[in-house]
Design an enzyme around this catalytic site. Structure first.
Site, short mmCIF file in Angstrom:
data_model
loop_
_atom_site.label_atom_id
_atom_site.label_comp_id
_atom_site.label_asym_id
_atom_site.label_seq_id
_atom_site.Cartn_x
_atom_site.Cartn_y
_atom_site.Cartn_z
N ASP A 64 0.82 -1.22 0.00
CA ASP A 64 0.00 0.00 0.00
C ASP A 64 0.85 1.27 0.00
O ASP A 64 2.06 1.24 0.22
CB ASP A 64 -0.93 -0.03 1.22
CG ASP A 64 -2.01 1.04 1.14
OD1 ASP A 64 -2.32 1.49 0.01
OD2 ASP A 64 -2.54 1.43 2.19
N GLU A 86 2.12 4.91 -4.36
CA GLU A 86 2.07 5.78 -5.56
C GLU A 86 3.39 6.56 -5.71
O GLU A 86 3.74 6.81 -6.86
CB GLU A 86 0.88 6.74 -5.45
CG GLU A 86 -0.47 6.04 -5.51
CD GLU A 86 -0.80 5.21 -4.27
OE1 GLU A 86 -0.35 5.62 -3.17
OE2 GLU A 86 -1.48 4.18 -4.39
N ASP A 140 -9.33 3.13 -2.11
CA ASP A 140 -10.30 3.62 -1.13
C ASP A 140 -11.60 4.10 -1.76
O ASP A 140 -11.87 5.31 -1.82
CB ASP A 140 -9.67 4.75 -0.31
CG ASP A 140 -8.43 4.28 0.42
OD1 ASP A 140 -8.22 3.05 0.48
OD2 ASP A 140 -7.68 5.12 0.93
C1 GLC Z 1 -4.94 3.27 2.72
C2 GLC Z 1 -5.42 1.99 2.08
C3 GLC Z 1 -6.49 1.35 2.93
C4 GLC Z 1 -5.93 1.11 4.32
C5 GLC Z 1 -5.42 2.42 4.94
C6 GLC Z 1 -4.71 2.19 6.24
O1 GLC Z 1 -5.95 4.23 2.75
O2 GLC Z 1 -5.90 2.22 0.78
O3 GLC Z 1 -6.94 0.16 2.37
O4 GLC Z 1 -6.92 0.56 5.14
O5 GLC Z 1 -4.50 3.01 4.05
O6 GLC Z 1 -3.62 1.35 6.09
#
Ligand code: GLC
Length: 643
Positions: free
Chosen positions: A313, A316, A426
């Protein structure tokens, strides 16, 4: 046939794995304007533009401008131009009603920097590709059909990633399950409800202060044993890995990265400090072979504890702020102090603070050591997340070559599809995002991302029971099936709602469908085919089918048409040929009806899900099981629609 045209001096991305010599003759399907840094294509009235992977808006991209710039933006509203991924592959096609000569064309723009696709936005009949620097490889693919072009393209980008079979089961996530006990409770409640479950996801709070590859020992004591305890229950724990490494003396990964010089640096040679969840962090230079290998090897820490899957995650990369920019912002704010802010300076002041995160200027502050060159980040921005996924994928090949490890990422670029899948980030608990989820799938599959899905029930905002139910009725057909929601939103685990049996019936149906889903998935990977596609990909001569943007074929045999409107008891469905409808209430309770080609209003109450089988095809159904591993592949019932 694939032709490659080279403009300027492109930065290689390794997205294409087959060597194709650039053409010497100029490109003909586009008008190339080097001074405007533009390629221009004239669209016919009926041309449809498919592709661009994971984007906002519909299956037909015509009538908007899309900005390939991987962005951490949780508001996936219609007015946006970028999401987390850049998959610059498109097909221009039109209904071949009279079997006329016009053939579809595929276009792949291989450029790791920003590219704008103005697809009939400025002028509905003009499709412009606008480059920041005109350094790109542009592939033009001619083929007999849309599927033929997809196949040719997928062939040159290499085989798509295959996850372990359990990853096709249902997964439950939440930001965050804070303790091992909370996870035990989730597993217990699912068991009590009799709802199948194969994985529970660990969001950032399993870590010690959000430090990658560490465990919060207080909340998750004896983690290794906990992983085993869950595995004994048939549950896989899937931890998140974030792109930013916390700056903290004594944290071995930070110290090692500094010592080995593996973090991204600024022009003056200092390491860039950006804030993400752990606070001040450094970004590993995933584009650098040695740094990528080093970071990849860290996954072994968790693999050795019994972990078999991960999600990558914030890659980007998301930047809350850089310390340099923050200092500039504070200086700016100081300059306003004591002044009478007129309306102009007030908006400026407000904007200075509001634009602090993911600020475009921050992406110009750091560099990569990429293939022996120092490259400014914004020039290669869209391949950063890809190379984080690659770090993991390459490491898994080194560490456990005979085992499939689950891996999917938020950010991506074509090429990453060989190392992992994606989830669409998200989204929100909005009805329109059920449709968005459906509409994102074909574009993703076209560009190689077959193992994909979105947060079921919606990530942000409060979900309602009917929304989660309807969303699930789509998601049971998609490869990645995970319920996830954000901190502070209403809990949406299935067992928290009133109609637990209704959710059980749906998840049971998913498990009964796994033989079909898995075979369809494997066929899509092995034969460079589509897993989920719009009707026009199959019925190229049926003009009515070309206008359907809310139904999908899942493989060759079945079509789905989920309800995505609140309080609707059904919907209109177009059948491109005579089909057999199976309306499921559960795997045992369903009715069958043969319907003629054409438009039908299909009654589907909140507890019903309709599947349409093509003539001469069959739908295998297993007995539902609580875990994928327990599905009895020998005991399969078939519902067929004999020709
Ligand atoms: C980002 C991710 C989400 C996750 C959050 C906390 O927003 O896209 O899926 O729950 O970070 O880690």
């Amino acid at each position: 046939m694939i032709k490659k045209y080279r403009f300027g001096n492109p930065i290689p991305t390794d997205s294409v794995v087959i060597d194709i010599a650039p053409e010497t003759a100029p490109i003909t399907i586009f008008e190339a304007d080097l001074s405007e840094r533009r390629l221009r294509y004239h669209l016919d009235k009926k041309d449809v533009v498919y592709g661009l992977g994971e984007t906002i808006r519909g299956i037909n991209k015509r009538g908007w401008t899309y900005d390939s710039w991987n962005s951490d933006d949780p508001n996936h509203s219609e007015d946006k131009h970028s999401l987390y991924a850049s998959q610059n592959f498109l097909i221009i096609a039109s209904c071949n009603e009279n079997a006329k000569a016009k053939k579809p064309i595929g276009i792949y723009v291989d450029d790791p920097g920003r590219v704008i696709f103005d697809i009939g936005y400025t002028d509905i009949d003009v499709f412009d590709i606008l480059f920041e620097d005109f350094d790109a490889d542009v592939y033009v693919i001619e083929g007999e059909s849309i599927l033929d072009i997809v196949k040719q393209f997928r062939h040159i980008i290499g085989k798509s990633y295959i996850p372990p079979k359990w990853a096709f089961g249902f997964g439950q996530c939440r930001w965050s399950y804070m303790t091992a006990d909370e996870i035990r409770e989730v597993v217990r409640e699912y068991k009590k409800a009799g709802i199948p479950l194969d994985s529970v996801y660990l969001d950032i709070d399993y870590m010690d202060h959000y430090k990658d590859f560490t465990i919060n020992e207080e909340a998750f004591p004896d983690f290794e044993n906990f992983v085993k305890e869950m595995k004994d229950e048939g549950i896989h724990l899937v931890p998140i890995i974030d792109a930013g490494v916390k700056v903290e003396d004594g944290y071995d990964i930070y110290e090692e990265g500094m010592k080995k010089d593996y973090f991204c640096k600024k022009e003056n040679g200092e390491v860039l400090t950006a804030a993400v969840w752990p606070g001040r962090s450094h970004f590993p230079d995933f584009l650098n072979d040695d740094a990528r290998r080093w970071f990849g090897d860290k996954y072994k820490i968790l693999l050795d504890m019994g972990i078999e899957g991960f999600w990558n995650d914030m890659n980007e990369p998301a930047i809350f702020y850089t310390t340099d920019h923050l200092a500039e912002v504070f200086d700016k704010i100081d300059s306003y102090k004591g002044k009478n802010l007129d309306i102009q300076s007030f908006f400026e002041f407000k904007g200075t603070v509001a634009s602090i995160d993911n600020n475009i200027e921050d992406y110009k502050r750091f560099y990569h050591d990429y293939k022996g060159q120092k490259v400014r980040h914004d020039k290669v921005h869209n391949i950063f997340g890809y190379n984080m996924t690659r770090a993991a994928g390459e490491a898994f090949e080194r560490i456990c070559p005979d085992k499939r490890i689950l891996m999917f990422s938020r950010s991506s670029y074509i090429g990453a599809h060989r190392y992992g899948g994606v989830w669409c980030g998200d989204n929100l608990s909005w009805w329109s995002h059920i449709l968005l989820n459906l509409q994102q799938m074909p574009g993703l599959n076209m560009s190689g991302f077959v193992f994909s899905g979105a947060d079921v029930g919606g990530f942000g905002a409060d979900a309602t029971e009917d929304l989660v139910m309807r969303w699930t009725q789509l998601a049971i057909f998609l490869p990645l099936f995970r319920n996830h929601s954000a901190m502070g939103t209403r809990r949406q685990e299935y067992y928290r709602f009133k109609d637990i049996q209704g959710f059980k019936n749906l998840v049971d149906l998913r498990y009964a469908l796994i033989p079909y889903i898995y075979d369809t998935f494997m066929n899509a990977v092995e034969n460079d085919a589509m897993y989920a596609m719009p009707l026009s990909f199959i019925y190229e001569n049926d003009e009515r089918a070309w206008n359907v943007y809310d139904q999908l074929f899942i493989g060759d045999s079945i079509m789905i048409a989920p309800v995505y409107t609140q309080n609707a008891e059904g919907r209109y469905v177009y059948l491109p040929e005579d089909m057999k409808m199976i309306r499921f209430r559960s795997t045992e309770d369903y009715d069958e009806e043969v319907l003629e080609k054409g438009d039908h209003y299909i009654q589907t109450g909140l507890n019903e899900v309709a599947i349409f089988i093509r003539k001469g095809h069959k739908l295998p159904l297993a007995q539902p099981a609580m875990r994928v591993a327990d599905i009895d592949e020998k005991n399969i019932k078939e519902i067929s629609y004999l020709a």
